[in-house]
Scaffold this active site. Structure first.
Site, PDB file in Angstrom:
ATOM      1  CB  ALA A  34      32.131 -68.874  25.709  1.00 40.34           C
ATOM      2  CG  HIS A  35      28.896 -71.137  28.905  1.00 40.83           C
ATOM      3  ND1 HIS A  35      27.620 -71.317  28.433  1.00 40.83           N
ATOM      4  CD2 HIS A  35      28.976 -69.831  29.271  1.00 40.83           C
ATOM      5  CE1 HIS A  35      26.946 -70.190  28.522  1.00 40.83           C
ATOM      6  NE2 HIS A  35      27.748 -69.264  29.018  1.00 40.83           N
ATOM      7  CG  ASN A  36      26.838 -75.145  27.287  1.00 41.40           C
ATOM      8  OD1 ASN A  36      26.835 -74.368  28.258  1.00 41.40           O
ATOM      9  ND2 ASN A  36      26.547 -76.427  27.404  1.00 41.40           N
TER      10      ASN A  36
ATOM     11  NE  ARG B 203      33.975 -76.983  34.906  1.00 43.89           N
ATOM     12  CZ  ARG B 203      34.313 -78.272  34.938  1.00 43.89           C
ATOM     13  NH1 ARG B 203      33.407 -79.208  34.709  1.00 43.89           N
ATOM     14  NH2 ARG B 203      35.537 -78.627  35.216  1.00 43.89           N
TER      15      ARG B 203
END
EC number: 2.3.1.191
Length: 338
Positions: free
Chosen positions: A234-236, A213
């Site tokens: 991975a995030h973003n 997330r």
């Protein structure tokens, strides 16, 4: 299905008896009456001819006495033929008695919830969705119509899936991103990951994939994108539409990937970079910097594919070059000594 009907389904031109009945697509070694072979390797045409079964092959393939459907794109014809002759089956609608369903959950008409599935509070599941055994959907998740979550898939809280998304077993959508700050004593302090994951329509995600997330905001996967098994996002990270990513690819945080990008297996992609539309990343490549749209890159670090091929060719000559250099050094020493 009659052969002429199959030709229409795959968009090909039929040469031969239109009334032949076919029931399944098989590889050349399993050819038998009632089957059709989609020939992706022309070297196997004699094998198929010996079996005397209909064949789907390229428009420019050699002539054959077999009933044949000639197509412009053999691989696409393979997909369409399998869909026509072996349509997917869906379990009957209903909710298994062992399911755990939270409060205010909304289950769409025709949905299937398998044994021991766990549905959290305030979850929305669209019409004709399939949630298979022991899948976990945490609170506040939105699942679009006709999605398929296979056994042991996990969708963490607050994430959203569009229509017709397929999630294979063991995949986790919305796990916490890897984000830490160091205090004065260089101890790691977790940064709360309060974003979510948003997945567009018609996305397919393989087994044992992790999509973190966003720390803030969302990690996004665009419409029509396909992910193989064993991928980490991975995030973003922002992934565009119609992207295809093969197995063992790892994408670090906040990287942006454009539309129609093709990424082969065993690729590592650095964080906070941008990969443009229509890029092709060859297998076993390390992408450290931005990649312009339309590029084909390879190597460690990634650079234009032809440059990498020339470098590989030069590396293979290094032992001979070292030997020649030593011979030249010896000659120079003899000349200087003389």
């Amino acid at each position: 299905m009659r052969l002429d009907a199959l030709a229409q389904r795959v968009g090909g031109d039929l040469v031969g008896d239109p009334g032949i009945e076919v029931h399944q697509v098989v590889p050349p070694e399993e050819a038998r009456p009632g089957s059709v072979v989609v020939l992706t390797d022309l070297r196997r045409l004699p094998e198929v001819e010996a079996a005397r079964v209909p064949v789907i092959l390229a428009c420019d393939a050699p002539a054959t006495h077999l009933p044949a459907i000639r197509v412009g794109n053999v691989r696409l014809a393979l997909a369409l033929a399998i869909r026509a002759l072996i349509p997917p089956t869906a379990p009957p609608a209903g909710i298994h008695p062992t399911c755990v369903i939270g409060s205010r959950a909304r289950i769409g008409e025709g949905a299937f919830l398998g044994p021991c599935a766990v549905i959290g509070d305030d979850v929305t599941i669209g019409e004709r969705a399939q949630i298979h055994a022991q899948a976990v959907i945490e609170h506040g998740v939105q699942i679009g119509p006709e999605c398929v979550l296979h056994a042991h898939a996990t969708i963490r809280h607050g994430c959203a899936l569009g229509a017709r998304v397929v999630i294979q077993s063991g995949t986790v959508i919305g796990s916490d991103g890897f984000g830490y700050a160091q205090d004065a004593g260089r101890r790691h302090v977790a940064i709360p990951q309060v974003g979510r994951v948003v997945i567009g329509d018609d996305v397919e995600i393989g087994a044992n994939v992790t999509v973190d997330r966003g720390m803030l905001g969302a990690t996004r996967i665009g419409r029509g994108t396909k992910l193989d098994n064993l991928i980490h996002i991975a995030h973003n990270v922002q992934i565009g539409e119609d992207v295809a990513i093969a197995a063992a690819v790892f994408i670090a945080g906040s990287t942006r990937i454009g539309n129609r990008v093709l990424i082969a297996g065993l690729v590592g992609i650095n964080g906070h970079i941008e990969i443009g539309d229509d890029v092709v990343v060859m297998g076993d490549t390390g992408v450290q910097y931005d990649v312009p749209a339309g590029s084909i890159v390879a190597g460690h670090p990634a650079w234009p594919r032809m440059s990498e091929r020339r470098a590989q060719a030069a590396r293979r000559r290094l032992p001979d070059m070292v030997r020649h250099l030593r011979e030249l050094e010896q000659r120079v020493r003899r000349l200087e000594g003389g």
